[in-house]
Scaffold this motif. Structure first.
Motif, PDB file in Angstrom:
ATOM      1  N   UNK A  82       2.504  10.653 -27.887  1.00 10.13           N
ATOM      2  CA  UNK A  82       2.348  10.218 -26.514  1.00 10.13           C
ATOM      3  C   UNK A  82       2.991   8.894 -26.609  1.00 10.13           C
ATOM      4  N   UNK A  83       2.833   7.918 -27.587  1.00 10.68           N
ATOM      5  CA  UNK A  83       3.466   6.700 -27.439  1.00 10.68           C
ATOM      6  C   UNK A  83       4.881   6.769 -27.631  1.00 10.68           C
ATOM      7  N   UNK A 120       3.577  16.664 -19.420  1.00  9.73           N
ATOM      8  CA  UNK A 120       2.096  16.949 -19.289  1.00  9.73           C
ATOM      9  C   UNK A 120       1.484  18.126 -19.915  1.00  9.73           C
ATOM     10  N   UNK A 121       2.133  19.408 -19.813  1.00  8.89           N
ATOM     11  CA  UNK A 121       1.354  20.766 -20.391  1.00  8.89           C
ATOM     12  C   UNK A 121       1.443  20.570 -21.952  1.00  8.89           C
ATOM     13  N   UNK A 122       2.436  19.648 -22.537  1.00  9.89           N
ATOM     14  CA  UNK A 122       2.484  19.649 -23.974  1.00  9.89           C
ATOM     15  C   UNK A 122       0.987  18.632 -24.244  1.00  9.89           C
ATOM     16  N   UNK A 123       0.842  17.685 -23.417  1.00  3.37           N
ATOM     17  CA  UNK A 123      -0.120  16.619 -23.737  1.00  3.37           C
ATOM     18  C   UNK A 123      -1.560  17.191 -23.536  1.00  3.37           C
ATOM     19  N   UNK A 124      -1.638  18.301 -22.584  1.00  3.57           N
ATOM     20  CA  UNK A 124      -2.772  18.862 -22.129  1.00  3.57           C
ATOM     21  C   UNK A 124      -3.353  20.024 -23.250  1.00  3.57           C
ATOM     22  N   UNK A 125      -2.360  20.804 -23.417  1.00  2.00           N
ATOM     23  CA  UNK A 125      -2.584  22.281 -24.096  1.00  2.00           C
ATOM     24  C   UNK A 125      -2.196  22.145 -25.503  1.00  2.00           C
ATOM     25  N   UNK A 126      -1.459  21.278 -25.955  1.00  2.00           N
ATOM     26  CA  UNK A 126      -1.015  21.523 -27.621  1.00  2.00           C
ATOM     27  C   UNK A 126      -1.922  20.459 -28.414  1.00  2.00           C
ATOM     28  N   UNK A 127      -2.658  21.092 -29.528  1.00  3.18           N
ATOM     29  CA  UNK A 127      -3.609  20.127 -30.146  1.00  3.18           C
ATOM     30  C   UNK A 127      -3.314  20.403 -31.602  1.00  3.18           C
ATOM     31  N   UNK A 128      -3.440  19.031 -32.405  1.00  2.00           N
ATOM     32  CA  UNK A 128      -3.065  19.346 -33.872  1.00  2.00           C
ATOM     33  C   UNK A 128      -4.248  20.081 -34.427  1.00  2.00           C
ATOM     34  N   UNK A 145       6.634  35.370 -20.455  1.00  4.09           N
ATOM     35  CA  UNK A 145       5.548  36.543 -20.705  1.00  4.09           C
ATOM     36  C   UNK A 145       5.579  36.771 -21.993  1.00  4.09           C
ATOM     37  N   UNK A 146       4.316  36.857 -22.407  1.00  2.00           N
ATOM     38  CA  UNK A 146       3.940  37.172 -24.096  1.00  2.00           C
ATOM     39  C   UNK A 146       3.806  35.958 -24.898  1.00  2.00           C
ATOM     40  N   UNK A 147       4.032  34.582 -24.449  1.00  8.19           N
ATOM     41  CA  UNK A 147       3.833  33.638 -25.162  1.00  8.19           C
ATOM     42  C   UNK A 147       2.435  33.182 -24.899  1.00  8.19           C
ATOM     43  N   UNK A 148       1.596  32.447 -26.028  1.00  8.09           N
ATOM     44  CA  UNK A 148       0.369  31.847 -25.669  1.00  8.09           C
ATOM     45  C   UNK A 148       0.505  30.484 -24.762  1.00  8.09           C
ATOM     46  N   UNK A 149      -0.610  30.055 -24.336  1.00  5.55           N
ATOM     47  CA  UNK A 149      -0.454  28.796 -23.518  1.00  5.55           C
ATOM     48  C   UNK A 149      -0.052  27.648 -24.432  1.00  5.55           C
ATOM     49  N   UNK A 150      -0.229  27.810 -25.564  1.00  2.34           N
ATOM     50  CA  UNK A 150       0.072  26.601 -26.567  1.00  2.34           C
ATOM     51  C   UNK A 150       1.477  26.717 -26.766  1.00  2.34           C
ATOM     52  N   UNK A 151       1.980  27.794 -27.046  1.00  2.73           N
ATOM     53  CA  UNK A 151       3.473  28.237 -27.263  1.00  2.73           C
ATOM     54  C   UNK A 151       4.188  27.701 -25.999  1.00  2.73           C
ATOM     55  N   UNK A 152       3.736  28.305 -24.809  1.00  2.91           N
ATOM     56  CA  UNK A 152       4.678  27.604 -23.594  1.00  2.91           C
ATOM     57  C   UNK A 152       4.666  26.394 -23.589  1.00  2.91           C
ATOM     58  N   UNK A 153       3.300  25.812 -23.697  1.00  6.40           N
ATOM     59  CA  UNK A 153       3.377  24.211 -23.435  1.00  6.40           C
ATOM     60  C   UNK A 153       4.345  23.379 -24.395  1.00  6.40           C
ATOM     61  N   UNK A 154       4.396  23.761 -25.482  1.00  8.24           N
ATOM     62  CA  UNK A 154       5.163  23.266 -26.574  1.00  8.24           C
ATOM     63  C   UNK A 154       6.618  23.584 -26.509  1.00  8.24           C
ATOM     64  N   UNK A 155       6.986  24.444 -25.799  1.00 13.50           N
ATOM     65  CA  UNK A 155       8.407  24.932 -25.348  1.00 13.50           C
ATOM     66  C   UNK A 155       8.976  23.938 -24.307  1.00 13.50           C
ATOM     67  N   UNK A 156       7.842  23.734 -23.301  1.00  8.52           N
ATOM     68  CA  UNK A 156       8.485  22.991 -21.968  1.00  8.52           C
ATOM     69  C   UNK A 156       8.462  21.623 -22.431  1.00  8.52           C
ATOM     70  N   UNK A 157       8.039  21.089 -23.579  1.00  7.34           N
ATOM     71  CA  UNK A 157       8.573  19.871 -23.908  1.00  7.34           C
ATOM     72  C   UNK A 157      10.045  19.654 -24.079  1.00  7.34           C
TER      73      UNK A 157
END
Length: 453
Positions: free
Chosen positions: A86-87, A204-212, A5-17
């Motif tokens: 991804x590769x 998958x969360x990292x692949x979907x929500x984290x962008x350069x 809670x309190x983390x953005x979707x991008x931060x959470x997706x990055x951490x889930x990796x």
């Protein structure tokens, strides 16, 4: 999950990796060598096959370290970082799935063990390359998903999720399957395949929500220009004295950290400690990883990341001294607890400290490539020092007893190794002394000069 809670979707997706790839860190790095040892016993030259494992590990780390700056350059081009991440991630996943087939092969039959051993070794190297390559880009995404003010918190929480998820759950499943009587080879096949599936699904969360977000344009001749610019980046690091001294200090103290992590169970085994108890202690380390990472987050917000990394260095130096006097199982549990208190925190805050030092965030991949060099090459020095010191002390112990390797019995050799091993662990202090000296004495002066300039 309330923790996020309190983390953005991008931060959470990055951490889930970190949750996703930590399964490889425990299952492949700690359990696969045990299976390889079993296969090696059926080869024509078991000792030679065993030593090959160490050479393969060093070779994989050296390859990644040497390629890291180049890989970092490619990751800085707009739109390339996610593709390269991804590769490499898929290379690691497919390698783990391939390892699932190895325990089912008839390696006990004459002539088969060599081929199965080669297969295991090849897939292990590929999985290590995939893991390390994907991690390089994962680390460089840190500057894309969060702000400089939140880097310490996000980086540390990532390590914490890795401990409570990928490091704990697959290992716990393996131990439960083994405890209820599932055949060991079946357990191994399942857990290697499960590790690959776990790694893929939670990526998958990292692949979907984290962008350069940051990057340099991909123009004609840009690749050659960027590669030629690596020397300039190295000069740029050298020009920032704080960054250079920090990387040198990191090289030494993280080598000490990694050596203790990788040598602890080997050391315990040499002292004659029960392997099951050591595996349970390893599980405890993973389970305590998250709460201590959360504690590091809170304390770093109050005292600063630099102070907490310094505290972690001191904890590990004390661990070396404590390990020297260790001789029983309960002391191994204390050793494991000491490692658990700072293992995730010191690695996470080291990463975020470097991220905040990068002068040009658009080239974070390139800078993290050099950061990766220092981290990977440091994995070679510590174990070598432990091996040399332990070997010298073992020879002295043999001479003192009036024995040679030819005349000593297996029981006497075990006693000699048990007497020599503590000196190998204590020798890690030398590495920490150099890293601590740079970190506590030299780095503050460089930071003060940089702030003045």
């Amino acid at each position: 999950m309330k923790l996020l809670k309190g983390y953005s979707k991008q931060e959470t997706s990055w951490m889930m990796y970190d949750w996703a790839n930590s399964a490889h860190s425990v299952i492949v790095v700690t359990i696969l060598p045990i299976f390889y040892n079993t296969v090696a016993e059926y080869t024509g030259d078991a000792v030679s096959s065993m030593s090959t494992w160490g050479y393969a590990t060093s070779a994989a780390m050296a390859i990644v370290a040497l390629l890291a700056p180049v890989l970092g350059v490619f990751g800085d081009f707009e739109g390339w970082r996610k593709k390269l991440f991804t590769g490499f991630m898929l290379v690691g996943v497919v390698s783990c799935l391939g390892l699932a087939a190895a325990p089912a092969l008839p390696f006990t039959q004459p002539g088969v063990a060599e081929r199965v051993g080669l297969l295991i070794l090849s897939l292990y190297i590929l999985s290590t390359l995939g893991f390390a390559g994907a991690n390089l880009y994962y680390d460089s995404f840190l500057t894309d998903v969060t702000t400089e003010e939140r880097m310490d918190q996000v980086s540390t929480m990532g390590y914490g999720l890795g401990y409570i998820g990928g490091s704990t759950i697959p290992l716990l499943i393996f131990l439960i399957m083994n405890a209820v009587g599932v055949p060991m080879l079946t357990c191994l096949s399942f857990i290697f395949g499960f590790t690959g599936v776990w790694w893929l699904v939670f990526s998958f969360p990292m692949l979907k929500n984290v962008h350069q977000v940051s990057g340099v344009p991909r123009e004609k001749g840009a690749v050659g220009k960027a590669l030629r610019g690596l020397g300039g980046t190295l000069k740029e690091i050298a020009a920032h004295k704080d960054m250079l001294v920090y990387l040198l200090a990191y090289f030494f103290y993280i080598d000490g950290v990694n050596t203790i992590i990788h040598m602890s169970t080997t050391y315990g085994d040499m002292l004659g400690l029960d392997s099951t108890a050591m595996m349970l202690a390893l599980l405890m380390v993973q389970m305590l990883g998250l709460p201590f990472c959360l504690l590091y987050i809170r304390l770093s917000s109050r005292f600063g990341a630099r102070a907490m990394v310094g505290f972690g260095i001191c904890v590990y130096m004390f661990t070396c001294v404590f390990g020297f006097f260790m001789h029983s199982a309960w002391q191994f549990w204390v050793l494991a607890f000491l490692v658990a208190t700072s293992q995730g925190g010191i690695q996470a805050l080291s990463r975020s400290m470097f991220g905040k030092m990068i002068p040009d965030k658009k080239r974070s991949g390139e800078f993290f490539g050099f950061y990766d060099i220092f981290g990977k090459f440091s994995a070679i020095m510590g174990p070598s020092l432990v091996g040399v010191v332990s070997g010298v002390m073992a020879q002295r112990e043999l001479t003192a007893r009036g024995l040679t390797q030819a005349t000593a019995t297996a029981e006497q050799i075990a006693q000699v190794n048990a007497a020599a091993a503590p000196w190998g662990i204590l020798s890690i202090l030398l590495i920490f002394f150099v890293g601590a000296g740079l970190y506590f004495l030299v780095l503050p002066r460089c930071l003060k000069k940089e702030s003045v300039n």
